[in-house]
Scaffold this motif. Structure first.
Motif, mmCIF file in Angstrom:
data_model
loop_
_atom_site.group_PDB
_atom_site.id
_atom_site.type_symbol
_atom_site.label_atom_id
_atom_site.label_comp_id
_atom_site.label_asym_id
_atom_site.label_seq_id
_atom_site.Cartn_x
_atom_site.Cartn_y
_atom_site.Cartn_z
ATOM 1 N N LEU A 193 0.261 -1.211 -0.044
ATOM 2 C CA LEU A 193 0.055 0.127 0.133
ATOM 3 C C LEU A 193 0.885 1.508 0.036
ATOM 4 N N VAL A 195 0.331 5.501 0.617
ATOM 5 C CA VAL A 195 -0.251 6.476 0.836
ATOM 6 C C VAL A 195 0.061 7.989 0.441
ATOM 7 N N ALA A 210 -7.495 9.414 6.884
ATOM 8 C CA ALA A 210 -6.392 8.329 5.983
ATOM 9 C C ALA A 210 -5.723 6.979 6.538
ATOM 10 N N ILE A 214 -6.010 3.118 6.299
ATOM 11 C CA ILE A 214 -4.693 2.591 6.361
ATOM 12 C C ILE A 214 -5.740 1.246 7.300
ATOM 13 N N TYR A 257 -5.185 6.607 -2.631
ATOM 14 C CA TYR A 257 -4.234 4.791 -1.743
ATOM 15 C C TYR A 257 -4.510 3.771 -2.797
#
Length: 316
Positions: A193, A195, A210, A214, A257
């Motif tokens: 991932l 971000v 955020a 996550i 993302y």
């Protein structure tokens, strides 16, 4: 294969390497005013009215037809001063006068709803005051001692709507992510991932939204360290890399993302971009309308959030 869930009109593909043209703009969300609640004739008091969110809420309240009470909380130095917000003269009162002023306003307007957009350090004291006087309130201010905030309302007879995120569409996205995380744990196991989030330069910390997203990805099997969030706070990068319109550098929330499969053959992108504060102001007024209805109905439940508002389904 790539799958994208994107709210704005501009598309940021492979955002970690691709530059977006500065003249690209995010889309605006226009919500019709044809389905106003029948409980839209109540007075509303906005604390603090001189802040950016306070001003946005007053503007939205006025356009909705609510009666904005010409009183607001300010600091001690501002006490007694009259300011003009959206064409309305509003008198500010400092901490030492809060209780007497609020009690007087509530006595004059027994169906009053208070909206709080003050500062984190004032959250708990303000909530305790609202509960002591008996005024229903919408708490949009983040921070403070949240467990204490909830206990304060639970121990009172006051109805309150508490939410650190008032953007209805963002809340809907978060709720959807939560459902996916609960029903499909491990669906993204092994994926990496990335971000990136961009906010106005005055916001130093990473976005709570955020972090929540996550957290859902982690439940879906992704391993991620919060320190890996790429925070974009430089205006030049925000324009050239992220695509933030220059006029919204002082108030925006762009979140991206990017998920990649272990072998690099599959990618997913999730993105939500917000320019300005209208989405939060609109959500705040819907929250106030919702709360006024619950107070009128003498609802047994006392503490609500924006998911409750969304579930009601009769927003403007």
């Amino acid at each position: 294969m790539a799958f994208a869930v994107k709210l704005p009109a501009n598309t940021i593909s492979n955002w970690h390497t691709k530059t977006i043209k500065p003249n690209q703009r995010c889309c605006s969300v226009t919500i019709p005013h044809s389905s106003l609640s029948s409980f839209s004739n109540f007075p509303i008091m906005v604390n603090s009215c001189t802040g950016k969110m306070g001003k946005a809420v007053i503007k939205e309240a006025d356009s909705t037809g609510l009666n904005v009470v010409p009183v607001s909380f300010g600091n001690e130095e501002e006490s007694g001063k009259t300011v003009q917000v959206c064409g309305k003269d509003i008198t500010l009162y400092g901490p030492s006068e809060r209780e007497s002023i609020l009690a007087s306003v509530f006595d004059e307007h027994p169906n009053l709803i208070v909206v709080d957009y003050t500062v984190p350090s004032a959250v708990n004291d303000n909530a305790e005051l609202y509960c002591k006087v008996g005024v229903p309130f919408v708490m949009g201010t983040t921070g403070g001692d949240r467990p204490r905030l909830y206990r304060t309302v639970e121990d009172s007879k006051v109805h309150a709507l508490i939410s650190p995120q008032m953007g209805k569409q963002v809340v809907a996205f978060l709720a959807t992510m939560e459902i996916m995380a609960e029903q499909f744990p491990g669906a993204f196991s092994g994926y990496t991932l990335q971000v990136m989030e961009s906010h106005q330069a005055s916001k130093v910390d990473a976005s709570g939204t955020a972090k929540a997203v996550i957290g859902f990805f982690e439940k879906l099997g992704v391993s991620f360290d919060m320190d890996q969030i790429q925070l974009i706070r430089d205006p030049k990068q925000q324009i050239e890399l992220v695509g933030v319109p220059e006029e919204h550098l002082s108030g925006h929330a762009f979140h991206m993302y990017h998920l990649t499969s272990p072998d690099g053959t599959v990618s997913f992108e999730f993105q939500h971009n917000v320019c300005g504060r209208s989405i939060y102001a609109q959500g705040t007024i819907d929250a106030a309308l919702f709360l006024a209805k619950k107070v009128h109905e003498k609802a047994g439940k006392k503490i609500f959030n924006m998911v409750d508002v969304l579930r009601e389904g009769n927003m403007r």
